[in-house]
Structures are given as structure tokens and as C-alpha cells.
Design an enzyme around this catalytic site. Structure first.
Site, mmCIF file in Angstrom:
data_model
loop_
_atom_site.group_PDB
_atom_site.id
_atom_site.type_symbol
_atom_site.label_atom_id
_atom_site.label_comp_id
_atom_site.label_asym_id
_atom_site.label_seq_id
_atom_site.Cartn_x
_atom_site.Cartn_y
_atom_site.Cartn_z
ATOM 1 N N ARG A 73 -16.697 6.042 53.166
ATOM 2 C CA ARG A 73 -17.195 7.145 52.332
ATOM 3 C C ARG A 73 -18.053 6.653 51.171
ATOM 4 O O ARG A 73 -18.808 7.423 50.583
ATOM 5 C CB ARG A 73 -16.029 8.018 51.867
ATOM 6 C CG ARG A 73 -15.432 8.831 53.023
ATOM 7 C CD ARG A 73 -14.384 9.806 52.533
ATOM 8 N NE ARG A 73 -13.224 9.148 52.006
ATOM 9 C CZ ARG A 73 -12.107 8.922 52.697
ATOM 10 N NH1 ARG A 73 -12.008 9.335 53.935
ATOM 11 N NH2 ARG A 73 -11.085 8.302 52.149
ATOM 12 N N GLU A 110 -0.314 -2.263 50.181
ATOM 13 C CA GLU A 110 1.116 -2.043 49.968
ATOM 14 C C GLU A 110 1.905 -2.668 51.126
ATOM 15 O O GLU A 110 2.907 -3.338 50.930
ATOM 16 C CB GLU A 110 1.387 -0.548 49.866
ATOM 17 C CG GLU A 110 2.697 -0.258 49.203
ATOM 18 C CD GLU A 110 2.921 1.229 49.037
ATOM 19 O OE1 GLU A 110 1.966 1.999 49.166
ATOM 20 O OE2 GLU A 110 4.089 1.595 48.804
HETATM 21 P P1 AMP Z 1 -7.604 1.918 46.512
HETATM 22 O O1 AMP Z 1 -7.906 0.579 47.076
HETATM 23 O O2 AMP Z 1 -6.143 2.204 46.431
HETATM 24 O O3 AMP Z 1 -8.302 2.138 45.166
HETATM 25 O O4 AMP Z 1 -8.155 2.996 47.538
HETATM 26 C C1 AMP Z 1 -9.479 3.332 47.555
HETATM 27 C C2 AMP Z 1 -9.881 3.850 48.899
HETATM 28 O O5 AMP Z 1 -8.899 4.697 49.484
HETATM 29 C C3 AMP Z 1 -11.142 4.652 48.765
HETATM 30 O O6 AMP Z 1 -12.066 4.041 49.635
HETATM 31 C C4 AMP Z 1 -10.800 6.056 49.198
HETATM 32 O O7 AMP Z 1 -11.661 6.425 50.236
HETATM 33 C C5 AMP Z 1 -9.380 6.015 49.722
HETATM 34 N N1 AMP Z 1 -8.426 6.920 49.022
HETATM 35 C C6 AMP Z 1 -7.294 6.524 48.397
HETATM 36 N N2 AMP Z 1 -6.602 7.557 47.914
HETATM 37 C C7 AMP Z 1 -7.300 8.652 48.230
HETATM 38 C C8 AMP Z 1 -7.091 10.070 48.010
HETATM 39 N N3 AMP Z 1 -6.024 10.541 47.355
HETATM 40 N N4 AMP Z 1 -8.022 10.928 48.467
HETATM 41 C C9 AMP Z 1 -9.092 10.461 49.143
HETATM 42 N N5 AMP Z 1 -9.340 9.152 49.379
HETATM 43 C C10 AMP Z 1 -8.453 8.255 48.940
#
Ligand code: AMP
Length: 188
Positions: A73, A110
Site C-alpha cells: 500500500r 511479533e
Molecule cells: P508496523 O510494522 O507494525 O508499523 O506495520 C505497518 C504495516 O502494517 C503497514 O504497511 C500497514 O499496511 C499495515 N498495518 C498495520 N496495522 C494496520 C491497521 N490497523 N490498518 C491498516 N494497515 C495496518
């Protein structure tokens, strides 16, 4: 944010409000406990899509030599953002999607681990790089992206997100000397 008589009041800007009105929140998707933020409604509105790009670009103009979008995305606004800034765009993809030669960075999730890759030589030594993704959640992905940028001798200068999930405290995981831009923040 305004503080009036000791009471914290959140002021939402016009663009923020428009973006929020185009986001659908789906609870317990794709798994229990996740509050999924679906921003695909923005693409139904070309004027708003343009405003999003122009806003992201206004925070980066003159500061970056290249935009790197994170699969998948992060490609959606990342590539038009690069066009608006008139700089090259690089795809950062999950392991095994890009043809060799690639450079990679593995990071902890995780449960288990994940790997991000870029095509070698698409980022030059010393280039100032904007890292774009749709959502800042725990920050693990964006942090790994910046580690990979540094691995090839370039400099991450801005993390740029459409949405920041404050309750997951992703900012703590990012490099503290890199600017963070988020157009909309969620508290839950
Ligand atoms: P992180 O590494 O935990 O910061 O996760 C980031 C990635 O997870 C991004 O590329 C988002 O596309 C996806 N993501 C994580 N949580 C969500 C959420 N609540 N809604 C939509 N996309 C999410």
C-alpha cells in the site's frame, strides 16, 4: 491540538477531516484485535487523492532526492508523491518478489521475522530518501526500511505516512533523527 482552560481539545484540519471521512474502520480484521483502517475510499475521490499527494509533497519538497515506497500500500501514494516531487521512485518489496541483484534487511515481527528488499543500485550513495507507507503501526516495518536505506549508503530523511496509529507507539521504534510526517492520527 489546542489546550483551553486545562482541557485538551483536538482540532482537526480540513484535509484531515476529509481523509477521515473517507476511511472505513473495520474491527477484528484481518484477525481478532486488529482495528483495520481501510483508506481505499480516498481513491474514489480524485480531488481528495490529489490533495493528499500535494500535502505529502509540501512536507518533502527540496528535502529529498528519492521516494521509497513500502509494499504494497506504500506504492499507492508513494509513486505519485515521487512524480509530484520530480524525483525517482524505488519499490521496497517483501522477500523474493524482486529480481536479483537485491539488497535485503530482515526484522523481527511479533511472531517470526520478515525481510524487505530493494534492487541493488537503484539508490545511490548519499541520496536523501523519503520512506513512504500507508500506516505507521508498531513502526517495525518503517524502521527496517530505514536500516536498509542506510545499508546501501543513503540517508533516510523523512518517514511519511497517511495514517499514524498513536496507541501502538510506533514513533518509539523509528530513528529519532528522521522527520516523521503523518496526515491523520488515530488514538484507538
Ligand atoms: P508496523 O510494522 O507494525 O508499523 O506495520 C505497518 C504495516 O502494517 C503497514 O504497511 C500497514 O499496511 C499495515 N498495518 C498495520 N496495522 C494496520 C491497521 N490497523 N490498518 C491498516 N494497515 C495496518
Amino acid at each position: 491540538m489546542f489546550i483551553i482552560f486545562g482541557k485538551v481539545t483536538f482540532y482537526m484540519g480540513v484535509l484531515e477531516e476529509k481523509i477521515k471521512n473517507h476511511i472505513r474502520v473495520i474491527e477484528d480484521f484481518p484477525q481478532p484485535g486488529i482495528s483495520f483502517k481501510d483508506f481505499s475510499g480516498i481513491f474514489q475521490n480524485s480531488e481528495l487523492s490529489n490533495e493528499v499527494i500535494q500535502s505529502l509533497a509540501s512536507h518533502a519538497r527540496g528535502k529529498v532526492d528519492l521516494v521509497c515506497g513500502i509494499e504494497s500500500r506504500g506504492f499507492l501514494f508513494g509513486f505519485p508523491l515521487a512524480l509530484a516531487l520530480d524525483v525517482p521512485f524505488v519499490m521496497m518489496r517483501k522477500k523474493g518478489k524482486l529480481p536479483p541483484p537485491t539488497v535485503s534487511e530482515t526484522y523481527q515481527l511479533e511472531y517470526g521475522e520478515a525481510t524487505l528488499e530493494i534492487i541493488e543500485n537503484q539508490i545511490q550513495l548519499g541520496q536523501r530518501v523519503l520512506i513512504h507507507d500507508d500506516v505507521l503501526a508498531t513502526g517495525g516495518t518503517a524502521r527496517a526500511a530505514s536500516n536498509l536505506i542506510e545499508k546501501v549508503g543513503a540517508k533516510p530523511v523523512q518517514y511519511s505516512f497517511l495514517i499514524q496509529l498513536n496507541f501502538l507507539q510506533g514513533l518509539k521504534n523509528l530513528k529519532s533523527d528522521v522527520e516523521v510526517i503523518s496526515l491523520l492520527e488515530f488514538q484507538s
